[in-house]
Write an enzyme that holds these catalytic residues in place. Structure first.
Site, PDB file in Angstrom:
ATOM      1  N   ASN A   1      14.136  -1.180   8.106  1.00 58.04           N
ATOM      2  CA  ASN A   1      13.462  -2.386   8.595  1.00 58.04           C
ATOM      3  C   ASN A   1      12.953  -2.123  10.007  1.00 58.04           C
ATOM      4  O   ASN A   1      13.740  -2.031  10.950  1.00 58.04           O
ATOM      5  CB  ASN A   1      14.438  -3.567   8.575  1.00 58.04           C
ATOM      6  CG  ASN A   1      13.779  -4.858   9.038  1.00 58.04           C
ATOM      7  OD1 ASN A   1      12.877  -4.842   9.869  1.00 58.04           O
ATOM      8  ND2 ASN A   1      14.222  -5.977   8.488  1.00 58.04           N
TER       9      ASN A   1
ATOM     10  N   ASP B   1      -1.896  -1.156   7.716  1.00 56.24           N
ATOM     11  CA  ASP B   1      -1.328  -1.889   6.580  1.00 56.24           C
ATOM     12  C   ASP B   1      -2.115  -3.162   6.277  1.00 56.24           C
ATOM     13  O   ASP B   1      -2.399  -3.480   5.127  1.00 56.24           O
ATOM     14  CB  ASP B   1       0.139  -2.232   6.846  1.00 56.24           C
ATOM     15  CG  ASP B   1       0.960  -0.999   7.180  1.00 56.24           C
ATOM     16  OD1 ASP B   1       0.478   0.120   6.913  1.00 56.24           O
ATOM     17  OD2 ASP B   1       2.073  -1.142   7.720  1.00 56.24           O
TER      18      ASP B   1
ATOM     19  N   ARG C   1       0.843  -1.198   0.000  1.00 52.72           N
ATOM     20  CA  ARG C   1       0.000   0.000   0.000  1.00 52.72           C
ATOM     21  C   ARG C   1       0.876   1.245   0.000  1.00 52.72           C
ATOM     22  O   ARG C   1       2.048   1.216   0.354  1.00 52.72           O
ATOM     23  CB  ARG C   1      -0.935   0.022   1.207  1.00 52.72           C
ATOM     24  CG  ARG C   1      -0.239   0.051   2.576  1.00 52.72           C
ATOM     25  CD  ARG C   1      -0.176   1.431   3.197  1.00 52.72           C
ATOM     26  NE  ARG C   1       0.713   1.430   4.371  1.00 52.72           N
ATOM     27  CZ  ARG C   1       1.988   1.735   4.322  1.00 52.72           C
ATOM     28  NH1 ARG C   1       2.576   2.015   3.177  1.00 52.72           N
ATOM     29  NH2 ARG C   1       2.721   1.746   5.416  1.00 52.72           N
TER      30      ARG C   1
ATOM     31  N   GLU D   1       0.226   9.747   8.775  1.00 55.27           N
ATOM     32  CA  GLU D   1       1.387   8.907   9.118  1.00 55.27           C
ATOM     33  C   GLU D   1       1.574   8.796  10.626  1.00 55.27           C
ATOM     34  O   GLU D   1       1.498   9.797  11.340  1.00 55.27           O
ATOM     35  CB  GLU D   1       2.645   9.516   8.475  1.00 55.27           C
ATOM     36  CG  GLU D   1       3.566   8.493   7.910  1.00 55.27           C
ATOM     37  CD  GLU D   1       2.850   7.621   6.870  1.00 55.27           C
ATOM     38  OE1 GLU D   1       2.467   6.478   7.220  1.00 55.27           O
ATOM     39  OE2 GLU D   1       2.658   8.060   5.732  1.00 55.27           O
ATOM     40  N   HIS D   2       1.854   7.596  11.105  1.00 52.32           N
ATOM     41  CA  HIS D   2       2.122   7.330  12.529  1.00 52.32           C
ATOM     42  C   HIS D   2       0.937   7.706  13.415  1.00 52.32           C
ATOM     43  O   HIS D   2       1.133   8.135  14.544  1.00 52.32           O
ATOM     44  CB  HIS D   2       3.372   8.082  13.003  1.00 52.32           C
ATOM     45  CG  HIS D   2       4.653   7.468  12.523  1.00 52.32           C
ATOM     46  ND1 HIS D   2       5.224   6.357  13.110  1.00 52.32           N
ATOM     47  CD2 HIS D   2       5.481   7.817  11.509  1.00 52.32           C
ATOM     48  CE1 HIS D   2       6.348   6.058  12.465  1.00 52.32           C
ATOM     49  NE2 HIS D   2       6.521   6.924  11.492  1.00 52.32           N
TER      50      HIS D   2
END
Length: 460
Positions: free
Chosen positions: A235, A192, A44, A50-51
Site C-alpha cells: 500500500n 495510472d 492497468r 517503471e518509476h
C-alpha cells in the site's frame, strides 16, 4: 482527435450484464431506489517504464479488464454516502458543503474516492456539491500494483462530474485525478490516471507528459501478456518506500544540475536536466557515472553541495513521510530512470517496426527492466524475484515486476502457443505449494488483453 474527447456515455441493457445486475440489486437494497447512472474506471498493467513518470519520462501501460464500477443516484440531501459491495470496506458519509478532509495517516478506501470528488470540486470551485448515494464494486486486486487506488480516484472524479452535470475531457480528468490523488500523500507521476481515462480496447499506449498525450502501441500478434500476483500487498500511501524514491530522484536532479552549472533551484525532475543539456539518454547515463558516486549520500553532503541548510533540506526536498531518511542512493536511482526511459522508447520502436525478432527483443527489454528495478531502484522483493524467475523458467520470454513494486504483480510476455503450459507451470511452482496463495490463485494469475478506458453507463 481522440484525446480531446470526453469519456464515452454508453446506453446499456442492465440485464445483459450480470455484474451490473448484481450491483443494481445491492444498490436497491441499500438505498431503496435505482441508480441514475453507472461509471467505471479500469486498472492497468504497466508493460515497461517503471518509476519514471514522476521524473517526466514516457511510460507504456495498457488498461486491464478489471475495474472499479460505481452505481450512483443524485439527490438534494446535502451528503455523499459511499458503500462498497465488499463488506471489508465500511460505509462512509460526508457533507457536501464543508471542506472535504483526507486523512493521510489512515488511507482507507473512502479517502481515495474523496480525492476524486475533491479534485473536481476544486476544479469548478463548487461550494455545494450535488448529494449522491453510491455503491462501489471493484474487481482489481488491492495493493497489487494494478492501480486499484488510482482507478477508484478516477471513477470518483468521473462520478462527480456526471452527478454535477459538468463536462471535462479525458485529458483534463486524468490531470485533475493525478493531482488530487496526492491528497492521500503519494507523489505519483500521472501514468495510472492517464491510462485509466485514455485507454482504448485492443491497444497499449505510450503515455507522454507535459503536455499529456497518448499514442497507440500495437502489441505483437505472437505473444500474450500474463499477470501474476506474488500475493505480498504493497500500500503506497501506508508506507514511505515510494515517496523515498520520488525524493531521491528530486535530489539527484538538484545535484546533477548544481554540478553541471544549470542552477539547481528550478529543476525538479530528471527529464529537465536532459532537456537543459539537450543530451541523449546514453549521454545522461554516462554523466550519472561521472558525477554521482555509487556510495549513498548523507544529508550533510547534499546540503553542502547544494548550499542549503538542514531545515531547507527537510522542508523543500523531503516530503511529510520521508523526514526520517538519512542516506540517499542518488547514483543508482538516476541510473535506473535514464536507462528505463531508454528501454521504453526501444520497446515502442520494436512494436512499431515489428522486426522478425520483436517478441525476443521485447522480452529482453522487460528482463533488463526487472533487473534495473531489483538492483538499482531496489523496489522488488524476494517473492517477486522468485515469481519472475519461475515465469521465465515456465516459458515467458520476458517477465518483470509491474507497478510500484515491493510486492504485487509481475507481468510476463508469453508466446501464444505456450500460454496453457505456462499457466500450469506457474500454478504448480508458485501457487499450489502455498495454501494462502493457492486460495488466491484464480484472481492472481490471468491472461490480460488491452481494455478500454473509463466510461459512464446510462440505462435504457
Amino acid at each position: 482527435v481522440e484525446m480531446a474527447s470526453n469519456p464515452p456515455k454508453l446506453k446499456i441493457e442492465i440485464t445483459a450484464n450480470e455484474r451490473l445486475q448484481n450491483l443494481k440489486n445491492t444498490f436497491g437494497k441499500k438505498y431503496g431506489e435505482s441508480p441514475l447512472f453507472y461509471a467505471c474506471a479500469p486498472g492497468r498493467v504497466n508493460l515497461i517504464g517503471e518509476h519514471i513518470d514522476y521524473c517526466g519520462y514516457s511510460v507504456l501501460p495498457m488498461a486491464i479488464e478489471q475495474n472499479i464500477l460505481a452505481a450512483v443516484s443524485v439527490n438534494n440531501s446535502g451528503t455523499i454516502t459511499l458503500a462498497n459491495t465488499n463488506p471489508q470496506y465500511k460505509d462512509f458519509t460526508v457533507s457536501c458543503s464543508e471542506d472535504i478532509g483526507i486523512d493521510r495517516e489512515n488511507p482507507t478506501w473512502h479517502y481515495y474516492f474523496l480525492c476524486g470528488v475533491k479534485g473536481i470540486q476544486e476544479k469548478f470551485g463548487m461550494a455545494q456539491l450535488a448529494g449522491m448515494s453510491c455503491v462501489v464494486d471493484g474487481t482489481i486486486p488491492p495493493s497489487s500494483g494494478l492501480s486499484s487506488s488510482s482507478a477508484l480516484v478516477c471513477c470518483a472524479g468521473l462520478v462527480t462530474v456526471e452527478a454535477n452535470q459538468k463536462s471535462l475531457s479525458k485529458v483534463a480528468l486524468a490531470e485533475i485525478c493525478a493531482k488530487s490523488e496526492r491528497y492521500i500523500g503519494t507523489e505519483g507521476g500521472g501514468m495510472d490516471q492517464s491510462i485509466s481515462f485514455l485507454a482504448e480496447r485492443g491497444t497499449a499506449k505510450l503515455i507522454e507528459f507535459q503536455p499529456l498525450r497518448a499514442t497507440d502501441v500495437k502489441l505483437p500478434d505472437g505473444a500474450v501478456f500474463v499477470i501474476s500476483n506474488c500475493c505480498v500487498e504493497m500500500n503506497k500511501a501506508a508506507s514511505s518506500h515510494f515517496n523515498i524514491r520520488v525524493v531521491e530522484c528530486r535530489i539527484a536532479t538538484k545535484m546533477l544540475a548544481q554540478t553541471l552549472g544549470l542552477g539547481s533551484s528550478r529543476l525538479l525532475k530528471l527529464v529537465q536536466v536532459q532537456t537543459e543539456l539537450d543530451a541523449s539518454l546514453e549521454e545522461m547515463l554516462a554523466l550519472v557515472d561521472e558525477l554521482l558516486h555509487p556510495e549513498p549520500y548523507s544529508r550533510e553532503e547534499i546540503c553542502k553541495e547544494l548550499g542549503v541548510t538542514s531545515e531547507q533540506f527537510s522542508s523543500e526536498l523531503l516530503s511529510a513521510n520521508t523526514q526520517h531518511v538519512k542516506l540517499f542512493k542518488l547514483h543508482q536511482r538516476a541510473k535506473h530512470v535514464y536507462g528505463e526511459a531508454a528501454r521504453v522508447l526501444q520497446f515502442k520502436s520494436a512494436c512499431d517496426s515489428e522486426p522478425a525478432e520483436s517478441v525476443r527483443l521485447l522480452g529482453d527489454l522487460m528482463n533488463q527492466s526487472h533487473a534495473s528495478c531489483r538492483d538499482l531502484y531496489e523496489c522488488s522483493c524476494p517473492e517477486l524475484d522468485r515469481l519472475v524467475d519461475i515465469c521465465l523458467k515456465s516459458g515467458a520470454v520476458g517477465s518483470r515486476l509491474t507497478g510500484a513494486g515491493w510486492g504485487g504483480c509481475a507481468v510476463s510476455m508469453v508466446p501464444g502457443e505456450k500460454v496453457e503450459s505456462f499457466l500450469q507451470a506457474v500454478s504448480k511452482a508458485f501457487y499450489l505449494p502455498d495454501p494462502r496463495r493457492a486460495a488466491m490463485e484464480k484472481q492472481s494469475l490471468f491472461v490480460s488483453k488491452p481494455g478500454g478506458g473509463a466510461a459512464i453507463f446510462l440505462t435504457e
